[in-house]
Design a protein around this motif. Structure first.
Motif, mmCIF file in Angstrom:
data_model
loop_
_atom_site.group_PDB
_atom_site.id
_atom_site.type_symbol
_atom_site.label_atom_id
_atom_site.label_comp_id
_atom_site.label_asym_id
_atom_site.label_seq_id
_atom_site.Cartn_x
_atom_site.Cartn_y
_atom_site.Cartn_z
ATOM 1 N N ASP A 110 -2.907 -28.158 -2.417
ATOM 2 C CA ASP A 110 -1.552 -28.605 -2.328
ATOM 3 C C ASP A 110 -0.669 -27.599 -3.327
ATOM 4 N N ASN A 111 -1.071 -26.591 -3.430
ATOM 5 C CA ASN A 111 -0.183 -25.471 -4.286
ATOM 6 C C ASN A 111 0.125 -24.368 -3.199
ATOM 7 N N LYS A 112 1.186 -24.010 -3.028
ATOM 8 C CA LYS A 112 1.720 -22.645 -2.516
ATOM 9 C C LYS A 112 0.570 -21.643 -3.031
ATOM 10 N N HIS A 113 -0.163 -21.027 -2.094
ATOM 11 C CA HIS A 113 -1.237 -20.003 -2.417
ATOM 12 C C HIS A 113 -0.908 -18.664 -2.069
ATOM 13 N N VAL A 114 -0.995 -17.708 -2.643
ATOM 14 C CA VAL A 114 -0.528 -16.487 -2.307
ATOM 15 C C VAL A 114 -1.557 -15.524 -2.970
ATOM 16 N N ILE A 115 -2.079 -14.508 -1.934
ATOM 17 C CA ILE A 115 -2.980 -13.374 -2.020
ATOM 18 C C ILE A 115 -2.376 -12.199 -1.912
ATOM 19 N N ASN A 116 -2.372 -11.360 -3.209
ATOM 20 C CA ASN A 116 -1.729 -10.301 -3.257
ATOM 21 C C ASN A 116 -2.718 -9.140 -3.292
ATOM 22 N N ILE A 117 -2.644 -8.070 -2.379
ATOM 23 C CA ILE A 117 -3.710 -7.125 -2.187
ATOM 24 C C ILE A 117 -2.868 -5.677 -2.285
ATOM 25 N N ASP A 118 -2.965 -4.988 -3.311
ATOM 26 C CA ASP A 118 -2.243 -3.797 -3.788
ATOM 27 C C ASP A 118 -3.248 -2.589 -3.580
ATOM 28 N N ILE A 119 -2.842 -1.596 -2.704
ATOM 29 C CA ILE A 119 -3.918 -0.400 -2.581
ATOM 30 C C ILE A 119 -2.927 0.765 -3.402
ATOM 31 N N ASN A 120 -3.318 1.279 -4.326
ATOM 32 C CA ASN A 120 -2.642 2.629 -4.859
ATOM 33 C C ASN A 120 -3.374 3.684 -4.935
ATOM 34 N N SER A 165 0.879 -1.085 -0.026
ATOM 35 C CA SER A 165 -0.032 0.147 -0.016
ATOM 36 C C SER A 165 0.924 1.243 -0.003
ATOM 37 N N ASN A 166 0.406 2.280 -0.799
ATOM 38 C CA ASN A 166 1.022 3.472 -0.715
ATOM 39 C C ASN A 166 -0.040 4.431 -0.153
ATOM 40 N N ALA A 167 -1.172 3.917 0.215
ATOM 41 C CA ALA A 167 -2.361 4.918 0.748
ATOM 42 C C ALA A 167 -1.879 5.629 2.190
ATOM 43 N N GLN A 168 -1.751 6.926 1.939
ATOM 44 C CA GLN A 168 -1.383 7.776 3.173
ATOM 45 C C GLN A 168 -2.581 8.394 3.844
ATOM 46 N N GLN A 169 -3.621 8.575 3.051
ATOM 47 C CA GLN A 169 -4.643 9.389 3.377
ATOM 48 C C GLN A 169 -5.903 8.764 3.510
ATOM 49 N N PRO A 170 -6.745 8.759 4.421
ATOM 50 C CA PRO A 170 -8.206 8.107 4.722
ATOM 51 C C PRO A 170 -9.007 8.314 3.484
ATOM 52 N N ILE A 171 -9.976 7.557 3.365
ATOM 53 C CA ILE A 171 -10.956 7.721 2.292
ATOM 54 C C ILE A 171 -12.240 8.002 2.849
ATOM 55 N N GLU A 172 -13.061 8.826 2.231
ATOM 56 C CA GLU A 172 -14.516 9.087 2.748
ATOM 57 C C GLU A 172 -15.263 8.172 1.948
ATOM 58 N N SER A 173 -15.973 7.314 2.618
ATOM 59 C CA SER A 173 -16.859 6.415 2.294
ATOM 60 C C SER A 173 -17.630 5.530 2.984
ATOM 61 N N PHE A 174 -18.582 4.886 2.695
ATOM 62 C CA PHE A 174 -19.290 3.946 3.693
ATOM 63 C C PHE A 174 -18.501 2.651 4.075
ATOM 64 N N ARG A 175 -18.113 2.774 5.175
ATOM 65 C CA ARG A 175 -17.106 1.630 5.845
ATOM 66 C C ARG A 175 -17.848 0.073 5.565
ATOM 67 N N GLY A 176 -19.088 -0.123 5.939
ATOM 68 C CA GLY A 176 -19.598 -1.192 5.953
ATOM 69 C C GLY A 176 -19.700 -1.813 4.657
ATOM 70 N N TYR A 177 -19.880 -0.973 3.704
ATOM 71 C CA TYR A 177 -19.962 -1.602 2.447
ATOM 72 C C TYR A 177 -18.445 -2.029 1.735
ATOM 73 N N ILE A 178 -17.608 -1.062 2.159
ATOM 74 C CA ILE A 178 -16.192 -1.109 1.607
ATOM 75 C C ILE A 178 -15.576 -2.819 2.192
ATOM 76 N N HIS A 179 -15.921 -2.751 3.610
ATOM 77 C CA HIS A 179 -15.537 -3.775 4.271
ATOM 78 C C HIS A 179 -16.283 -5.243 3.842
ATOM 79 N N SER A 180 -17.604 -5.036 3.448
ATOM 80 C CA SER A 180 -18.184 -6.221 2.656
ATOM 81 C C SER A 180 -17.389 -6.323 1.258
#
Length: 182
Positions: free
Chosen positions: A127-137, A96-111
Motif C-alpha cells: 500500500d505504499n508507492k514503491h520506487v526502485i532506483n537503479i543508477d549506473i555510473n 545511466s551514464n555508461a557509454q562503454q561495455p564492460i568485460e566480465s562474466f555476463r551470467g554472473y552479473i545478470h544473476s
C-alpha cells in the motif's frame, strides 16, 4: 556429485511415496516416522537441487569473459519481472551514464542484478508507492551499480555480515531460501 546424491534421495522418496500414510494397518508411530522420513528426504532433495544451481552458476562464471552493456542486462531483467512491476504499480527509474561495455562474466552479473532488483520488488511495503532506483555510473576505470528502493529495508549494522551467506534470510516474512544473494 549432486546427481549422484539425488539418486540416493530418490531411493528414499520412492518407497515413502508408495506407502499410503492413511493405511489403517499402520500404527501412529510408524505414520509419524514415515512422515519425517518423507519430509527430510524432500528437504534434502531441495538442498541438493539448490547446490546444483549454485554449481551451474559457478560453472558459467568459468566461461570466458565477454563485453556487454550492463544496461542491456538490466533491461532483460525488467522484461522478465515486468508483470510484477505493473501489477504492484512499482516505479523503476534507471539512470545511466555508461557509454562503454564492460568485460566480465555476463551470467554472473545478470544473476547479481536480478537478485538485487527482484529483492527490491519482493520486499516492498504494501500500500505504499514503491520506487526502485537503479543508477549506473561509469568512468575510465570504475563502474558503480547502485540499486536502492523504499521497501522494508534491512538492518545492515546488525545483520550485514550475514547478507551474502548461503541459506541466510534476513527477512522471513517473504518466501525464499536465502540463496539469491549468496
Amino acid at each position: 556429485l549432486p546427481h549422484y546424491l539425488r539418486r540416493h534421495v530418490a531411493s528414499l522418496l520412492g518407497p515413502t511415496n508408495l506407502i499410503d500414510p492413511e493405511n489403517p494397518k499402520l500404527d501412529e508411530d510408524t505414520k509419524t516416522i514415515l512422515s519425517h522420513i518423507k519430509q527430510s528426504s524432500v528437504k534434502l532433495d531441495e538442498t541438493i537441487s539448490d547446490l546444483r544451481n549454485i554449481i551451474d552458476i559457478r560453472d558459467n562464471v568459468k566461461q570466458a569473459k565477454e563485453n556487454f552493456m550492463v544496461s542491456d542486462e538490466i533491461d532483460k531483467i525488467l522484461t522478465v519481472i515486468k508483470e510484477d512491476i505493473i501489477t504492484n504499480k512499482v516505479e523503476v527509474k534507471l539512470n545511466s551514464n555508461a557509454q562503454q561495455p564492460i568485460e566480465s562474466f555476463r551470467g554472473y552479473i545478470h544473476s547479481i542484478l536480478y537478485n538485487l532488483i527482484s529483492n527490491a520488488l519482493k520486499f516492498r511495503i504494501p500500500d505504499n508507492k514503491h520506487v526502485i532506483n537503479i543508477d549506473i555510473n561509469q568512468d575510465e576505470s570504475l563502474l558503480d551499480i547502485i540499486v536502492v528502493d523504499n521497501g522494508t529495508g534491512m538492518e545492515l549494522e546488525k545483520n550485514g555480515d550475514q547478507l551474502f551467506m548461503m541459506y541466510k534470510r534476513l527477512n522471513t516474512n517473504q518466501p525464499g531460501k536465502g540463496l539469491g544473494l549468496y
